[in-house]
Design an enzyme around this catalytic site. Sequence first.
Site, PDB file in Angstrom:
ATOM      1  N   GLU A 287     121.378  49.264  20.135  1.00 56.58           N
ATOM      2  CA  GLU A 287     121.308  49.091  18.682  1.00 56.58           C
ATOM      3  C   GLU A 287     122.726  49.107  18.134  1.00 56.58           C
ATOM      4  O   GLU A 287     123.247  48.557  17.332  1.00 56.58           O
ATOM      5  CB  GLU A 287     120.282  49.506  17.823  1.00 56.58           C
ATOM      6  CG  GLU A 287     119.132  48.933  17.617  1.00 56.58           C
ATOM      7  CD  GLU A 287     118.290  49.460  16.457  1.00 56.58           C
ATOM      8  OE1 GLU A 287     117.174  49.085  16.422  1.00 56.58           O
ATOM      9  OE2 GLU A 287     118.510  50.331  15.794  1.00 56.58           O
ATOM     10  N   HIS A 308     112.094  53.928  44.688  1.00 56.16           N
ATOM     11  CA  HIS A 308     111.101  53.136  45.282  1.00 56.16           C
ATOM     12  C   HIS A 308     110.704  51.674  44.560  1.00 56.16           C
ATOM     13  O   HIS A 308     109.648  51.122  44.860  1.00 56.16           O
ATOM     14  CB  HIS A 308     109.767  54.090  45.439  1.00 56.16           C
ATOM     15  CG  HIS A 308     110.073  55.150  46.326  1.00 56.16           C
ATOM     16  ND1 HIS A 308     109.779  55.059  47.807  1.00 56.16           N
ATOM     17  CD2 HIS A 308     110.779  56.387  46.151  1.00 56.16           C
ATOM     18  CE1 HIS A 308     110.125  56.411  48.053  1.00 56.16           C
ATOM     19  NE2 HIS A 308     110.731  57.077  47.108  1.00 56.16           N
ATOM     20  N   LYS A 422     111.869  39.379  12.979  1.00 53.52           N
ATOM     21  CA  LYS A 422     110.894  39.768  11.794  1.00 53.52           C
ATOM     22  C   LYS A 422     110.848  38.400  10.719  1.00 53.52           C
ATOM     23  O   LYS A 422     109.905  38.430  10.528  1.00 53.52           O
ATOM     24  CB  LYS A 422     111.597  40.918  10.564  1.00 53.52           C
ATOM     25  CG  LYS A 422     111.563  42.141  11.565  1.00 53.52           C
ATOM     26  CD  LYS A 422     111.829  43.380  10.651  1.00 53.52           C
ATOM     27  CE  LYS A 422     112.396  44.778  11.390  1.00 53.52           C
ATOM     28  NZ  LYS A 422     112.996  45.478  10.655  1.00 53.52           N
TER      29      LYS A 422
HETATM   30  O1  PA5 Z   1     117.826  52.725  14.113  1.00 53.06           O
HETATM   31  C1  PA5 Z   1     116.943  51.928  13.134  1.00 53.06           C
HETATM   32  O2  PA5 Z   1     117.483  51.790  11.978  1.00 53.06           O
HETATM   33  C2  PA5 Z   1     115.838  51.277  13.466  1.00 53.06           C
HETATM   34  O3  PA5 Z   1     115.134  51.589  14.544  1.00 53.06           O
HETATM   35  C3  PA5 Z   1     114.780  51.993  12.389  1.00 53.06           C
HETATM   36  O4  PA5 Z   1     114.404  53.309  12.851  1.00 53.06           O
HETATM   37  C4  PA5 Z   1     113.300  51.229  12.632  1.00 53.06           C
HETATM   38  O5  PA5 Z   1     113.159  49.890  12.640  1.00 53.06           O
HETATM   39  C5  PA5 Z   1     112.287  51.882  11.671  1.00 53.06           C
HETATM   40  O6  PA5 Z   1     112.670  51.490  10.422  1.00 53.06           O
HETATM   41  P1  PA5 Z   1     111.971  52.288   9.186  1.00 53.06           P
HETATM   42  O7  PA5 Z   1     112.313  53.832   9.379  1.00 53.06           O
HETATM   43  O8  PA5 Z   1     112.697  51.748   7.946  1.00 53.06           O
HETATM   44  O9  PA5 Z   1     110.343  52.003   9.283  1.00 53.06           O
END
Ligand code: PA5
Length: 447
Positions: A287, A308, A422
């Site tokens: 990310e 494996h 989303k």
């Molecule tokens: O790193 C991030 O920002 C995301 O992985 C969020 O943690 C994830 O989408 C969950 O979001 P939230 O904590 O708002 O539910």
Amino acid sequence: MTLSLNTKFLGNLVNDEDLKNISNEVYEAQKLLGSRSGAGNDFLGWVDLPEYYDKEEFERIKKAAKKIQDTCDVFIVIGIGGSYLGARAAIEFVKSPVYNNISNKKTPDVYFAGNSISASALSDLLKICEGKDICINVVSKSGTTTEPAIAFRVFRNLLEEKYGKDGAKERIFSTTDKAKGTLKKFSDENGYETFVVPDDVGGRFSVLTAVGLLPIAVAGIDIDAMMKGAQDARKAYADCDIDTNDCLKYVAIRNVLYRKNKSVEILAAYEPAVQMLCEWWKQLFGESEGKDGKGIFPSSVIFSTDLHSLGQFIQDGSRIMFETVLDIKNSNVELLIPNDPANVDKLNFLAGKDLDYVNHTAMLGTLFAHSDGNVPNIVLELKDRSEYSFGYLVYFFELACAISGYTLGVNPFNQPGVESYKKNMFALLGKEGYEELAGELSARINK
Ligand code: PA5
């Protein structure tokens, strides 16, 4: 030493000249982070967190963990992405991937919900909870993420049916935004104890906040020692010299490799307990770096298991990858291989040898094989799987990720790409405000 970087198996794709050439860029990236003037600079709370965390909340986390340990058999942690992976990684890493099955443990089973939209996964968890005392921790910074929000509805109903509204509120803990956000408001209105995801800490950098610390403490892990590990790493990786700072060296090597067309990094470990840490690491780097058409694709393997399956490809397939091998020096477990008079497997030459020694020898053999097969191998030698080492390693990777992202020229702290699915999902599910997109998508479906 808790963590050290070994370049013996790097091969000749990265030489001293390459490292020297890139080092100034790495120092600039380190400076950018230190001066807090780079992109995403409102998400740098994790940098000093190991030292300057909220001590009052930290004590409250320990108290809540004790209450949870005393009142439930099953603790359900509801969250996804950064609100889930760190806690699970820590519990499996420090305790065991089969933590829940350890029969004489004195702490509750810990399960994770709301990290998928799978009906069968959620209903399996509900079955596990039958006849058990339950507490839940809903973890969501935004409070509106679909997956955990659905799971929270389901488990809240379960708790309210089982314990009544008043009983349930003693068993629901919420970790969310400090003031804004719907979950904070909802939790306050319903009398749930709340913990904070700091505004300036993004999800994937949040394991050492209440997000990770509450579930980790419930599992009986010493969170003081974990924070101490992170504190010490923060000090250890503060200097600005690639020759002495392994974190900078790691950043430099992976960026040199990327520029030489190694676009996949495989995090490899020889302990199944590290699998979820790999998942956490993949989110952290994926990310943070995968944007603007750039980035090293993070993947992972657990050896010898995956020797494996993926071993063939790594040895012999497209030369697109390098490996970062996490070598855990001390497993703290002695398991001797028994003698077998029949010796049908012809393994009596190993009788009396420690399994850990065999595992490490497999690692050594693989390091030679893969580097001979032109897969550069970086080795990170970690002392053990203690909570201290976990905290230390987490900080090492977080810092490396941020500096590497700046070296790459991206903002390591946003994740604009996550929104696309989303929007489409909401449009297809008929959410208000998404009508136009819904029309476009159905036209594409019916084309
Ligand atoms: O790193 C991030 O920002 C995301 O992985 C969020 O943690 C994830 O989408 C969950 O979001 P939230 O904590 O708002 O539910």
